[in-house]
Design an enzyme around this catalytic site. Structure first.
Site, PDB file in Angstrom:
ATOM      1  N   LEU A 527     -32.827 -38.174  16.529  1.00 62.64           N
ATOM      2  CA  LEU A 527     -33.487 -38.984  17.551  1.00 62.64           C
ATOM      3  C   LEU A 527     -33.760 -38.207  18.825  1.00 62.64           C
ATOM      4  O   LEU A 527     -34.684 -38.511  19.563  1.00 62.64           O
ATOM      5  CB  LEU A 527     -32.626 -40.210  17.898  1.00 62.64           C
ATOM      6  CG  LEU A 527     -32.386 -41.208  16.768  1.00 62.64           C
ATOM      7  CD1 LEU A 527     -31.393 -42.264  17.202  1.00 62.64           C
ATOM      8  CD2 LEU A 527     -33.699 -41.864  16.362  1.00 62.64           C
ATOM      9  N   PRO A 534     -26.914 -33.182  19.673  1.00 59.38           N
ATOM     10  CA  PRO A 534     -27.956 -33.984  19.026  1.00 59.38           C
ATOM     11  C   PRO A 534     -27.488 -35.410  18.744  1.00 59.38           C
ATOM     12  O   PRO A 534     -26.303 -35.668  18.600  1.00 59.38           O
ATOM     13  CB  PRO A 534     -28.223 -33.220  17.713  1.00 59.38           C
ATOM     14  CG  PRO A 534     -26.933 -32.518  17.431  1.00 59.38           C
ATOM     15  CD  PRO A 534     -26.338 -32.163  18.762  1.00 59.38           C
ATOM     16  N   VAL A 535     -28.472 -36.332  18.669  1.00 60.77           N
ATOM     17  CA  VAL A 535     -28.216 -37.729  18.324  1.00 60.77           C
ATOM     18  C   VAL A 535     -29.028 -38.050  17.072  1.00 60.77           C
ATOM     19  O   VAL A 535     -30.221 -37.741  17.006  1.00 60.77           O
ATOM     20  CB  VAL A 535     -28.611 -38.677  19.474  1.00 60.77           C
ATOM     21  CG1 VAL A 535     -28.283 -40.122  19.111  1.00 60.77           C
ATOM     22  CG2 VAL A 535     -27.892 -38.286  20.759  1.00 60.77           C
ATOM     23  N   LYS A 549     -23.854 -39.670  17.926  1.00 61.57           N
ATOM     24  CA  LYS A 549     -23.928 -38.618  18.949  1.00 61.57           C
ATOM     25  C   LYS A 549     -22.919 -37.543  18.565  1.00 61.57           C
ATOM     26  O   LYS A 549     -21.712 -37.792  18.534  1.00 61.57           O
ATOM     27  CB  LYS A 549     -23.590 -39.253  20.300  1.00 61.57           C
ATOM     28  CG  LYS A 549     -23.918 -38.445  21.510  1.00 61.57           C
ATOM     29  CD  LYS A 549     -23.642 -39.332  22.727  1.00 61.57           C
ATOM     30  CE  LYS A 549     -23.879 -38.599  24.015  1.00 61.57           C
ATOM     31  NZ  LYS A 549     -23.547 -39.464  25.169  1.00 61.57           N
ATOM     32  N   ASP A 646     -24.570 -40.420  36.291  1.00 62.18           N
ATOM     33  CA  ASP A 646     -25.693 -39.763  35.606  1.00 62.18           C
ATOM     34  C   ASP A 646     -26.746 -40.786  35.207  1.00 62.18           C
ATOM     35  O   ASP A 646     -27.257 -40.793  34.087  1.00 62.18           O
ATOM     36  CB  ASP A 646     -25.201 -38.995  34.377  1.00 62.18           C
ATOM     37  CG  ASP A 646     -26.218 -37.926  33.917  1.00 62.18           C
ATOM     38  OD1 ASP A 646     -27.099 -37.568  34.724  1.00 62.18           O
ATOM     39  OD2 ASP A 646     -26.113 -37.462  32.778  1.00 62.18           O
TER      40      ASP A 646
END
Length: 832
Positions: A527, A534-535, A549, A646
């Site tokens: 994704l 990475p996801v 995740k 964030d």
């Protein structure tokens, strides 16, 4: 003389009153003498619908249409000149000399007409409260023409979607080409009664979705068509060759309609507050809703991987294509039926039987029989061409003599389907006994091994108790070190908070399960990529979609951020926060498992060249409200006070309905009950969203998140990344010269929303002020956005940290050296 003057005055007043009454009663009617120009509208008698000229979003073309009068969001339900727009505002809607309803351009040229073939004297057009525009003669009052017989893309109450089996004439919904172009698109939807009455959607001439047969109450192929959707629905046979579908909901206070959108989806939408529409049902929720996705004798189950499988007794027609995921060739029977063997001169053998499939969307092309339920089976067995049957009390006996197409397994609802198989395919009793026996043996062996291992562990524990104290302490300390490796205390994590978090409180996934769900973390399921790693998109064995995740070895973030996210988000529950489903720690692998968000992140919509068109102002404001509510929960309403640190567009995920959910809590900090501010020597986050005091001094508080929210708010309104509107025309300069329109995305520049957008820009500028004390809290921000606080203070000139810290690569490096006392961790502005 005075008496005469008074009498004349009274007569004049009576005449004026009559004139006004006559004029008022004609506001819903058009005649040859009373036409409407481009700037005028008429409104139905009850005030529900308006008729007039309009331009779609992002278009200057003019069309004649009907829309809801009392709903804030401009929603067109019918368009006259769909394929022939006016290019200016000189249009007129009137009655022609022969009695037709026509749209004329500035040169009095007819660009659209109701196209009556016979001339009618003194006809008039009236907009009814149902939203139907009707043309009627002045003598009989009968409808000569009506808009309900020529619908656009919207199916509203009392409208009739119909088909005539004698003439072949159909009344269909047809999609718009795009949100800014109402001309007839690729998709159409309507009723077909070739076999049993069903509702279909076509792409051109190709069938792409069907509802299943009508049983008198519901379409039985729509999985969740309960009373909430069927209330008032009826499919009528007028006994003269016409079948029509209509609906009238009992609760008329909530307008409801069905829209065939530009992608071919049929959406049910309701307005519960006269301000916006809420989608409550739609087609194509899974791949299995696509017509004949698994081919003949193939069954589709969205909760399985792969989704298609052959029915028992059948095998893929083309094994190579099937293994590649192309199932359109379908399946073929493994063993011929008894009657087929007899017809070919072979030995007949035992009689065929039926395999019962439960909770099914019945296949297409069903025949109908008047046989009762108990005779339906025998009738199918006696017909060699019959391959399956089903029975529904509202329909009757349904046999199939053709291939079974468009089969789907439902998780709930559905109908029992009986598929005809050769006797040998049904004789599974011996195999069942073998499976049960093997299962019992394996279970006994496994239980014995578990008991043995438990006995060994207990003996070891008992042996440790006899060791000297120093050795027992050494063993205990070793275990404690292992636990502390996962719950390590740092400068930014208060030990008392972190130590309260127990990993066991969160569901644990094993590595094999997550690898299987993501096809071994295949590139096609990826994704995105963030600072964490990475996801991947995955699907668990129960059909639930997830986002995995995976901590990358090369990631600048590590175990500390991993555990921080587990500790923080596992304790939070809010509709505007992404839900953590569990985690996985095996060897060097560390993964977090979240609920899957089908629309990915907000930045994927805002900064995409095409997708921003899907975000009109109402959707954007709803997203702004959702983010602010999620932030308020973190700061004030949750059991823990959380500073996110964030907050940015790529960390706002969007669900199926585009509702926002705050994600990525790896940088978050838990505040103690009396804490308002904290310092850190390790600055984390994303430049451009960081408040000045945090980026330069390492000081953070609730107001740090408010600064990030302000930047995000300005991004949502402008449709541009913060680096773009800092470098091009600063928001502050636009504010000073009263040119805030230049900051607004073209897509949402509509006069009716101007004040609301300007208020949001004002709030955004208040949030990004230089000093934390000048910024409002999130609760005050929400009150400002809702206009509960009317008089807003003037904003002071913001710091615009992006310009100060990183206008270019070289100055960025210089500033980093200047702030070398901070161990800076920065994530990229781009989407994850």
């Amino acid at each position: 003389m005075e008496l005469v003057r008074n009498t004349n005055l009274s007569a004049l007043l009576v005449l004026l009153s009559c004139f006004c009454l006559q004029f008022g009663s004609a506001t819903d009617t058009i005649t040859a003498a009373k036409f409407i120009n481009d700037s005028e509208t008429i409104i139905s008698n009850g005030g529900d619908f308006k008729l007039g000229f309009f331009s779609p979003p992002n278009s200057t073309d003019r069309y004649v249409g009907i829309w809801y009068a009392e709903i804030s969001v401009f929603t067109v339900v019918w368009v006259a000149n769909r394929n022939n727009p006016l290019k200016n505002s000189s249009g007129i809607l009137t009655i022609s000399e022969v009695g037709n309803l026509v749209v004329l351009d500035g040169q009095k040229k007819v660009i659209w007409s109701s196209n009556l073939t016979n001339s009618v004297d003194n006809s008039s057009a009236q907009l009814l409260d149902s939203g139907n525009l009707v043309l009627q003669g002045n003598t009989t009052g009968a409808f000569l023409w009506e808009s309900f017989q020529h619908p656009s893309n919207t199916f509203i109450e009392k409208m009739k979607i119909s088909t005539n089996v004698r003439t072949g004439k159909k009344v269909l919904l047809t999609s718009w080409k795009s949100p800014s172009e109402p001309s007839i698109g690729n998709f159409s939807a309507g009723i077909d009664v070739r076999y049993l009455p069903e509702f279909f959607i076509w792409n051109g001439s190709r069938l792409i979705w069907r509802s299943g047969p009508w049983n008198g109450q519901v379409f039985i192929g729509v999985q969740k068509m309960y009373s909430a959707y069927r209330d008032g629905f009826s499919l009528v046979d007028d006994k003269e060759g016409t079948f029509y579908l209509t609906f009238t909901f009992s609760n008329e206070s909530f307008p409801t309609n069905y829209v065939l959108n530009e992608q071919g989806k049929l959406l049910q939408a309701s307005s519960f507050n006269e301000e916006d529409w809420e989608v409550t049902w739609s087609t194509f929720k899974t791949e299995c809703d696509v017509y004949a996705n698994c081919g003949a004798f193939g069954s589709c189950n969205s909760q399985n991987t792969p989704i298609c499988s052959c029915l028992r007794g059948f095998e893929p027609k083309n094994r190579e294509e099937w293994n590649r995921g192309n199932w359109t060739s379908g399946c073929v029977r493994r063993t011929p039926l008894q009657c087929e063997r007899v017809n070919h001169g072979s030995e007949g053998g035992k009689k065929d039987g039926f395999l019962k499939l439960t909770k099914m969307k019945l296949p297409d092309l069903a025949d109908w029989s008047s046989a009762r339920e108990e005779k339906c089976r025998n009738q199918c067995l006696e017909n060699c061409s019959c391959v399956a049957y089903a029975f529904d009390a509202g329909i009757g006996c349904m046999p199939w003599t053709r291939s079974l197409i468009d089969l789907q397994k439902f998780s709930s609802g559905g109908i029992d389907l009986y598929v005809r198989l050769a006797y040998s395919e049904l004789d599974k009793e011996g195999n069942v006994k073998l499976i049960v026996t093997v299962t019992v043996i394996i279970g006994v062996i496994f239980t014995g091994i578990c008991i043995y291992l438990l006995w060994r562990w207990m003996a070891k524990q008992k042996g440790n108790m006899h060791l000297p104290l120093s050795q027992r302490t050494k063993i205990y300390n070793h275990r404690e070190e292992e636990e502390m490796l996962l719950l390590n205390k740092s400068e930014d994590n208060h030990g008392e908070n972190v130590n309260q978090a127990k990993l066991e409180e969160l569901p644990i996934f094993n590595l094999q399960e997550l690898a299987s769900s993501t096809n071994s973390f295949h590139r096609s399921n990826k994704l995105g990529q963030g600072g964490f790693g990475p996801v991947y998109r995955g699907k668990l064995s129960d059909g639930q979609e997830i986002a995995v995740k995976r901590l990358s070895k090369a990631s600048g973030q590590g175990l500390e951020e991993f555990m921080n996210e587990v500790v923080v988000i596992s304790k939070l529950q809010h509709r505007n926060l992404v839900r953590l489903l569990g985690c996985c720690i095996e060897g060097e692998e560390k993964m977090l498992v979240y609920e899957y968000m089908p629309n990915k992140s907000l930045d994927a919509f805002l900064f995409d060249p095409i997708k921003p068109k899907l975000l009109d102002w109402r959707r954007r404001f709803k997203i702004i409200e959702g983010i602010s509510r999620g932030l308020l929960y973190l700061h004030r309403d949750s059991r823990l006070r959380i500073i996110h640190r964030d907050l940015k567009a790529s960390n706002i995920l969007l669900d199926e309905e585009l509702n926002p959910k705050i994600s990525d809590f790896g940088m978050a900090r838990i505040f103690g009950g009396n804490e308002d501010q904290a310092n850190t020597t390790r600055v984390v986050g994303t430049y451009g969203y960081m408040s000045p005091e945090y980026a330069m001094k390492g000081q953070f508080s609730e107001k740090s998140d408010v600064f990030s929210f302000g930047v995000l708010l300005l991004e949502i309104i402008s449709g541009r990344r913060n680096s773009s509107f800092y470098d091009d025309e600063q928001a502050w300069k636009m504010w000073n010269v009263d040119n805030m329109v230049a900051l607004t995305d073209l897509i949402i520049r509509e006069p009716c929303f101007e004040m609301e957008i300007l208020r949001c820009i004002h709030v955004g500028l208040l949030c990004v002020q230089d000093f934390a004390n000048d910024r409002p809290t999130v609760s005050i921000v929400i009150s400002m956005l809702k206009s509960e606080i009317i008089d807003l203070p003037l904003p002071k000139q913001p710091a615009f940290t992006e310009r100060q810290i990183a206008p270019d690569a070289s100055s960025s490096q210089n500033n980093l050296r200047k702030c070398s006392i901070n161990n800076v961790t920065v994530t990229m502005v781009q989407g994850r």
